[in-house]
Design an enzyme around this catalytic site. Structure first.
Site, PDB file in Angstrom:
ATOM      1  N   CYS A  82     -88.655  37.330  44.075  1.00  0.00           N
ATOM      2  CA  CYS A  82     -89.257  37.910  45.173  1.00  0.00           C
ATOM      3  C   CYS A  82     -88.823  36.637  46.223  1.00  0.00           C
ATOM      4  CB  CYS A  82     -90.637  38.073  44.939  1.00  0.00           C
ATOM      5  SG  CYS A  82     -91.040  39.684  44.168  1.00  0.00           S
ATOM      6  N   GLN A  83     -88.309  37.077  47.323  1.00  0.00           N
ATOM      7  CA  GLN A  83     -88.549  36.250  48.564  1.00  0.00           C
ATOM      8  C   GLN A  83     -89.857  35.772  48.866  1.00  0.00           C
ATOM      9  OE1 GLN A  83     -86.548  38.354  51.957  1.00  0.00           O
ATOM     10  NE2 GLN A  83     -86.542  36.524  53.120  1.00  0.00           N
TER      11      GLN A  83
END
Length: 140
Positions: free
Chosen positions: A51-52
């Site tokens: 996930c960013q």
């Protein structure tokens, strides 16, 4: 309610909105209602890889059903994990493992996210299913 019932409810809710601006706002609102993870579980072990933004998820078994709590440092991401937790929390691990996730495509979520957020969404689904597999193994 079954996972499928909840997913259909989510599809119905998203279909009420005219455009993605309204859907994003709805996701932000869902994120605000998310059952928040206890601070003691906001550890590197509970961060979803891929996930960013930072997304923490914790799973606990209660009466043969998995309960998820989560948090994120980004409001849209918090809304995404809130949708997934709504669909999968308080369900039997086997049902989570077997669950179809096509409702995500039906609400158009993946196509309206940036590529990095879409990858994060896939990672979130994978992680929730991995928790289910781990707990299902304990039940067997």
């Amino acid at each position: 309610m079954t996972i499928e019932d909840i997913q259909n409810e989510i599809i119905d809710e998203f279909s009420m909105f005219e455009d993605w601006e309204e859907r994003y706002q709805y996701m932000i609102d869902l994120g605000k209602e998310l059952p928040l993870i206890d601070d003691q579980y906001k550890t590197d072990n509970n961060i979803i890889k891929g996930c960013q933004s930072k997304v923490w998820v914790h799973a606990e078994m209660k009466d043969d059903k998995l309960e998820f709590t989560a948090d994120s440092d980004a409001i849209i991401t918090k809304g995404i994990i809130a949708i997934l937790i709504r669909a999968f929390s308080n369900q039997h691990p086997k049902d989570i493992i077997d669950a179809d996730t096509s409702f995500i495509d039906q609400i158009g979520l993946k196509e309206h996210l940036s590529p990095t957020r879409a990858n994060g969404l896939v990672s979130m689904v994978k992680q929730l299913k991995m928790y289910a597999i781990a707990y299902q193994t304990q039940l067997n």
